[in-house]
Design a protein around this motif. Structure first.
Motif, PDB file in Angstrom:
ATOM      1  N   PRO A   1      54.656  43.501  -1.357  1.00 26.63           N
ATOM      2  CA  PRO A   1      55.396  43.743  -2.600  1.00 26.63           C
ATOM      3  C   PRO A   1      55.670  42.466  -3.380  1.00 26.63           C
ATOM      4  CG  PRO A   1      56.880  43.834  -0.725  1.00 26.63           C
ATOM      5  CD  PRO A   1      55.542  43.568  -0.152  1.00 26.63           C
ATOM      6  N   LYS A   2      55.352  41.348  -2.789  1.00 28.77           N
ATOM      7  CA  LYS A   2      55.762  40.087  -3.440  1.00 28.77           C
ATOM      8  C   LYS A   2      55.188  39.935  -4.834  1.00 28.77           C
ATOM      9  CE  LYS A   2      57.605  36.881  -0.315  1.00 28.77           C
ATOM     10  NZ  LYS A   2      57.160  37.054   1.087  1.00 28.77           N
ATOM     11  N   GLY A   3      56.106  39.541  -5.792  1.00 39.67           N
ATOM     12  CA  GLY A   3      55.656  39.224  -7.136  1.00 39.67           C
ATOM     13  C   GLY A   3      55.257  40.435  -7.976  1.00 39.67           C
ATOM     14  N   GLN A   4      55.408  41.641  -7.477  1.00 35.36           N
ATOM     15  CA  GLN A   4      55.011  42.821  -8.290  1.00 35.36           C
ATOM     16  C   GLN A   4      56.221  43.694  -8.551  1.00 35.36           C
ATOM     17  OE1 GLN A   4      51.346  45.072  -7.521  1.00 35.36           O
ATOM     18  NE2 GLN A   4      51.251  43.858  -5.620  1.00 35.36           N
ATOM     19  N   PRO A   5      56.382  44.175  -9.803  1.00 36.97           N
ATOM     20  CA  PRO A   5      57.458  45.150 -10.028  1.00 36.97           C
ATOM     21  C   PRO A   5      57.101  46.463  -9.285  1.00 36.97           C
ATOM     22  CG  PRO A   5      56.177  44.772 -12.043  1.00 36.97           C
ATOM     23  CD  PRO A   5      55.623  43.880 -10.985  1.00 36.97           C
ATOM     24  N   CYS A   6      58.151  47.168  -8.914  1.00 38.55           N
ATOM     25  CA  CYS A   6      57.892  48.322  -8.027  1.00 38.55           C
ATOM     26  C   CYS A   6      56.968  49.366  -8.656  1.00 38.55           C
ATOM     27  CB  CYS A   6      59.197  48.954  -7.596  1.00 38.55           C
ATOM     28  SG  CYS A   6      60.112  49.653  -8.979  1.00 38.55           S
ATOM     29  N   ASN A   7      57.103  49.537  -9.992  1.00 37.56           N
ATOM     30  CA  ASN A   7      56.266  50.607 -10.578  1.00 37.56           C
ATOM     31  C   ASN A   7      54.793  50.283 -10.492  1.00 37.56           C
ATOM     32  OD1 ASN A   7      56.514  48.599 -12.443  1.00 37.56           O
ATOM     33  ND2 ASN A   7      56.705  49.962 -14.223  1.00 37.56           N
ATOM     34  N   GLU A   8      54.463  48.981 -10.547  1.00 36.68           N
ATOM     35  CA  GLU A   8      53.054  48.612 -10.401  1.00 36.68           C
ATOM     36  C   GLU A   8      52.611  48.784  -8.964  1.00 36.68           C
ATOM     37  OE1 GLU A   8      51.908  44.712 -11.876  1.00 36.68           O
ATOM     38  OE2 GLU A   8      52.705  45.331 -13.850  1.00 36.68           O
ATOM     39  N   LEU A   9      53.479  48.319  -8.077  1.00 35.54           N
ATOM     40  CA  LEU A   9      53.135  48.373  -6.665  1.00 35.54           C
ATOM     41  C   LEU A   9      52.927  49.827  -6.199  1.00 35.54           C
ATOM     42  CD1 LEU A   9      52.955  46.707  -4.011  1.00 35.54           C
ATOM     43  CD2 LEU A   9      55.366  47.269  -3.657  1.00 35.54           C
ATOM     44  N   LEU A  10      53.867  50.637  -6.670  1.00 33.94           N
ATOM     45  CA  LEU A  10      53.795  52.042  -6.199  1.00 33.94           C
ATOM     46  C   LEU A  10      53.034  52.945  -7.162  1.00 33.94           C
ATOM     47  CD1 LEU A  10      57.438  52.324  -4.828  1.00 33.94           C
ATOM     48  CD2 LEU A  10      55.350  51.923  -3.581  1.00 33.94           C
ATOM     49  N   LYS A  11      52.414  52.296  -8.155  1.00 36.22           N
ATOM     50  CA  LYS A  11      51.615  53.025  -9.164  1.00 36.22           C
ATOM     51  C   LYS A  11      52.402  54.204  -9.727  1.00 36.22           C
ATOM     52  CE  LYS A  11      47.190  51.525  -7.474  1.00 36.22           C
ATOM     53  NZ  LYS A  11      47.589  50.827  -6.237  1.00 36.22           N
ATOM     54  N   CYS A  12      53.583  53.827 -10.243  1.00 36.09           N
ATOM     55  CA  CYS A  12      54.515  54.855 -10.725  1.00 36.09           C
ATOM     56  C   CYS A  12      54.162  55.336 -12.123  1.00 36.09           C
ATOM     57  CB  CYS A  12      55.914  54.252 -10.769  1.00 36.09           C
ATOM     58  SG  CYS A  12      57.080  55.236  -9.864  1.00 36.09           S
TER      59      CYS A  12
ATOM     60  N   TRP B   1      58.892  62.456  -1.597  1.00 34.58           N
ATOM     61  CA  TRP B   1      58.136  61.654  -2.581  1.00 34.58           C
ATOM     62  C   TRP B   1      56.674  61.654  -2.177  1.00 34.58           C
ATOM     63  CZ3 TRP B   1      56.345  56.349  -1.482  1.00 34.58           C
ATOM     64  CH2 TRP B   1      55.679  55.771  -2.576  1.00 34.58           C
ATOM     65  N   THR B   2      55.821  61.985  -3.123  1.00 27.62           N
ATOM     66  CA  THR B   2      54.389  61.947  -2.818  1.00 27.62           C
ATOM     67  C   THR B   2      53.803  60.660  -3.378  1.00 27.62           C
ATOM     68  OG1 THR B   2      54.270  64.331  -2.863  1.00 27.62           O
ATOM     69  CG2 THR B   2      52.196  63.186  -3.045  1.00 27.62           C
ATOM     70  N   ALA B   3      53.315  59.844  -2.464  1.00 27.56           N
ATOM     71  CA  ALA B   3      52.787  58.534  -2.833  1.00 27.56           C
ATOM     72  C   ALA B   3      51.430  58.677  -3.493  1.00 27.56           C
ATOM     73  CB  ALA B   3      52.665  57.692  -1.562  1.00 27.56           C
ATOM     74  N   PRO B   4      51.010  57.590  -4.254  1.00 31.84           N
ATOM     75  CA  PRO B   4      49.708  57.678  -4.934  1.00 31.84           C
ATOM     76  C   PRO B   4      48.543  57.951  -3.981  1.00 31.84           C
ATOM     77  CG  PRO B   4      50.686  55.491  -5.191  1.00 31.84           C
ATOM     78  CD  PRO B   4      51.716  56.323  -4.539  1.00 31.84           C
ATOM     79  N   ASN B   5      48.673  57.646  -2.728  1.00 34.47           N
ATOM     80  CA  ASN B   5      47.559  57.923  -1.801  1.00 34.47           C
ATOM     81  C   ASN B   5      47.558  59.379  -1.336  1.00 34.47           C
ATOM     82  OD1 ASN B   5      49.707  58.043  -0.110  1.00 34.47           O
ATOM     83  ND2 ASN B   5      48.984  56.442   1.292  1.00 34.47           N
TER      84      ASN B   5
END
Ligand code: ADP
Length: 688
Positions: free
Chosen positions: A59-70, A94-98
């Motif tokens: 998760p380092k350096g990424q906002p959560c929405n990018e990381l979790l592809k929100c 919660w259904t993750a992007p995968n």
């Protein structure tokens, strides 16, 4: 300087403990088989365990929405935000992007540096979710199936109900029909017994009486009773013929006024005896000649008139005839028969048209009758494309009316029933009938008219006599043992039969003149026919028609003689089985199965000189061959049967050779036909 000493050991100890505790916690979170991550108000995830990292990366350096592809959705409805803002723990799926689904618990707390954050703990519930979804789907499907099955059951149920209602109705109808039939039988037996009793009683009286005048009176009574018996039997025959659709109407030119007049004349004596007035009105626009069946028209009128007179004690009875529809291209006439008799209760007015039913069906009823008259009349009216109606009032009288369609007269000579009898020269007649009484009757009547009569008891005797002497004409009963009249006639017409005159006129005498019989008789070479019981005038007319028609026939007969004798007649075979193809095919099967056995048994019996057994097998081959239309084989078998009966061994041997050839041809032909059928069925089966 004041030294303030403090033992730091416990503090250091606490720090150490804290550090160890944190390590333990981190180790614990790292090894958890689920998601653990810390999310902060600035949308950064500052800690994520190994499980998380494996799925989504570091998760380092990424906002959560990018990381979790929100995909940039509204952060204010994000559950960690919610938990943080409202400072309360919550759980969400919660259904993750995968594609995997987690059940996540969001707990707001303060981190070691005092900053607020949310710790999220999630376990993978994908498998459970799928199982739940599958379960839901299965439940929905099951419910659908149950609904559908219920519908089907309801439908089947209502069909069953309808069927059982129909069955009950059919049973009621069958019961009513059975009841009507047994009543009819009781009735009929009464109707037949009454004249029979009179015939037997009066005959006995006549035999015993020495007085000529008495005897004449007794015989008059016998004649009257016989006529009434005959009309009962005719009714039954007519009815069954019409029901089996074996009755067709004639098409002759006739004078309707004469038909009405002669019907009235028939009943004039009875009407006078009862003191009834008879009237007759025929409208002017009824044509002088029409084309149709005058005898059946008269039969309807006679039925109605007979009833009218029977059920009327005083007053009048009469017929009216009018043109019902002058516009129609055919002539539609309307006839009504009116009486002033007992009338018919309204609730019986339809039922009396049913066969075997009478308005008064009590045992004590006053009037006799079979209950068939109206049923027959209505069927005849149907055949004439008309309709029958009734209007009646109890105690006042009835009117039976019917319409009937006729064609325009063709201009041929109008048919006169009472044509003068033709004059015949003295004839040498060969009379064949197996019944002694019938033979005697016909012989007496013909002898009285000056003819010479020689008698025979079966077809074979006819053939023998025709080979030995010349006759002018053969009167041939159709049903006779040994050889029937049809086979005998065929044999007479066959080249090489040895009869002196193969063109000799043959008049058939038959008990059953059904539709198609006439054609069958004429086709086998008979020239005319009369029905039993024989009426003298009919017999004389038939003899004249066969005898005088001879010349015109000679030419066509010569043609028949030159040609081959018919070997197969499948059409007649089928018509003898009422046109039922499946029956014929069954008979074919039996023929194919049994005839070869019969044939070899016949050969064996002939070889060993056992003519009695040979005769039995010949008889059986005769029957089965004729049933399937192998007429020639049938005739030869019949001849063989006769020869065996007479002990003519050599002749039987000779016949066997031709029988064998004939039967083998028949077996081949019918076998091929059956194979064809079988093939057709097989194709059908494979198709369906
Ligand atoms: P049946 O031979 O018994 O007369 P029908 O079919 O001709 O048979 O008639 C059936 C019944 O209809 C009769 O038995 C009688 O009850 C009734 N019927 C027919 N015609 C008349 C009539 N003109 N007046 C009164 N009743 C009649």
């Amino acid at each position: 300087m004041a030294v303030c000493s403090q033992d730091l050991t416990p503090l250091r100890q606490t720090d150490e403990d804290l550090r160890r505790e944190q390590q333990r916690q981190i180790f614990f979170m790292e090894s958890l088989p689920g998601l653990v991550f810390h999310i902060y108000r600035d949308n950064t995830i500052r800690y994520a365990n190994r499980y998380f990292r494996k799925l989504f990366g570091s998760p380092k350096g990424q906002p959560c929405n990018e990381l979790l592809k929100c995909n940039g959705s509204d952060c204010s409805i994000c559950p960690p935000k919610d938990a943080m803002d409202n400072d309360k723990a919550l759980e969400k799926d919660w259904t993750a992007p995968n594609g995997r689904t987690f059940h996540v618990q969001y707990s707001p707390m303060t981190d070691s540096s005092g900053e607020r954050m949310v710790m999220a703990l999630g376990i993978d519930i994908t498998a459970r979710k799928e199982a739940e979804d599958a379960l839901l789907k299965a439940r929905d499907e099951l419910e659908d199936r149950v609904r559908q099955r219920t519908k089907e059951l309801q439908r089947a149920n209502s069909q069953l109900r309808a069927k059982s209602i129909n069955l009950v109705k059919a049973k009621k109808r069958a019961d009513a029909a059975a009841q009507a039939k047994s009543k009819f039988l009781a009735n009929m037996s009464h109707e037949v017994r009454t004249p029979l009793n009179a015939i037997i009683g009066m005959t006995e009286l006549a035999i015993g009486s020495g007085n000529d005048e008495d005897r004449r009176e007794y015989l008059d009574n016998v004649l009257e009773a016989s006529t009434s018996l005959l009309s009962v039997l005719n009714d039954i025959l007519d009815f069954s013929k019409i029901e089996a659709q074996k009755l067709s109407l004639e098409s002759l030119d006739f004078d309707p006024r004469k038909v009405v007049g002669s019907a009235l004349d028939m009943y004039r004596p009875t009407a006078e005896e009862k003191g009834l007035e008879l009237f007759c009105e025929v409208d002017e626009d009824v044509p002088a000649t029409l084309r149709g069946d005058p005898s059946r028209l008269r039969q309807i009128l006679l039925n109605l008139l007979g009833n009218a007179i029977k059920f009327t004690a005083k007053g009048s009875v009469g017929i009216r005839a009018e043109n019902a529809d002058p516009e129609d291209h055919r002539h539609i006439l309307r006839f009504s028969v009116t009486d002033t008799g007992i009338g018919i209760p309204e609730d019986k007015q339809q039922a009396i048209f049913e066969s075997f039913l009478q308005a008064d069906d009590s045992v004590t009823r006053k009037h006799g009758g079979t209950g068939l008259g109206l049923a027959i009349s209505r069927l005849l009216v149907d055949l004439m494309d008309g309709q029958m109606t009734i209007s009646s009032r109890e105690g006042e009288g009835s009117t039976f009316a019917f319409t009937a369609a006729f064609d325009k007269a063709s201009g041929e000579e109008v048919c006169h029933d009472e044509e003068p009898l033709p004059e015949l020269p003295k004839l040498n007649i060969l009379l064949a009938d197996d019944n002694r009484l019938n033979r005697q009757l016909a012989a007496t009547v013909l002898k009285e008219r000056g003819h010479d009569i020689t008698s025979a008891e079966n077809g074979q005797e006819v053939l023998d006599l025709l080979r030995a002497a010349k006759f002018d004409l053969v009167l041939m009963d159709v049903q006779m043992p040994v050889m029937d009249g049809v086979s005998a006639t065929r044999a007479i017409r066959t080249p090489g039969s040895g009869v002196l005159d193969p063109n000799i006129p043959v008049v058939a005498i038959t008990a059953h003149a059904l539709k198609g019989d006439r054609e069958r008789f004429l086709e086998t070479g008979m020239n005319a026919y009369v029905s039993k019981p024989i009426r003298v005038n009919d017999l004389v007319r038939a003899i004249a028609s066969a005898y005088f028609g001879r010349e015109g026939r000679e030419a066509s007969a010569r043609k028949v003689l030159a040609g081959e004798e018919q070997t197969f007649d499948r059409e007649t075979a089928l018509s003898l089985l009422d046109g039922r193809v499946e029956l014929l095919s069954m008979m074919d099967g039996i023929f194919l199965r049994d005839t070869p056995k019969d044939l070899s048994a016949l050969e064996g019996a002939l070889d060993s000189g056992d003519l009695e057994t040979a005769k039995r097998h010949a008889h059986s081959i005769k029957g089965s061959s004729r049933t399937v239309g192998a007429v020639k084989a049938g005739s030869i078998a019949e001849q063989l049967e006769y020869q065996c009966g007479k002990g003519e061994k050599q002749a039987a041997f000779d016949s066997f050779a031709s029988l064998k050839a004939e039967v083998e041809t028949a077996l081949k032909l019918i076998g091929a036909e059956q194979d064809g059928l079988q093939g057709g069925e097989d194709e059908d089966n494979s198709g369906g």
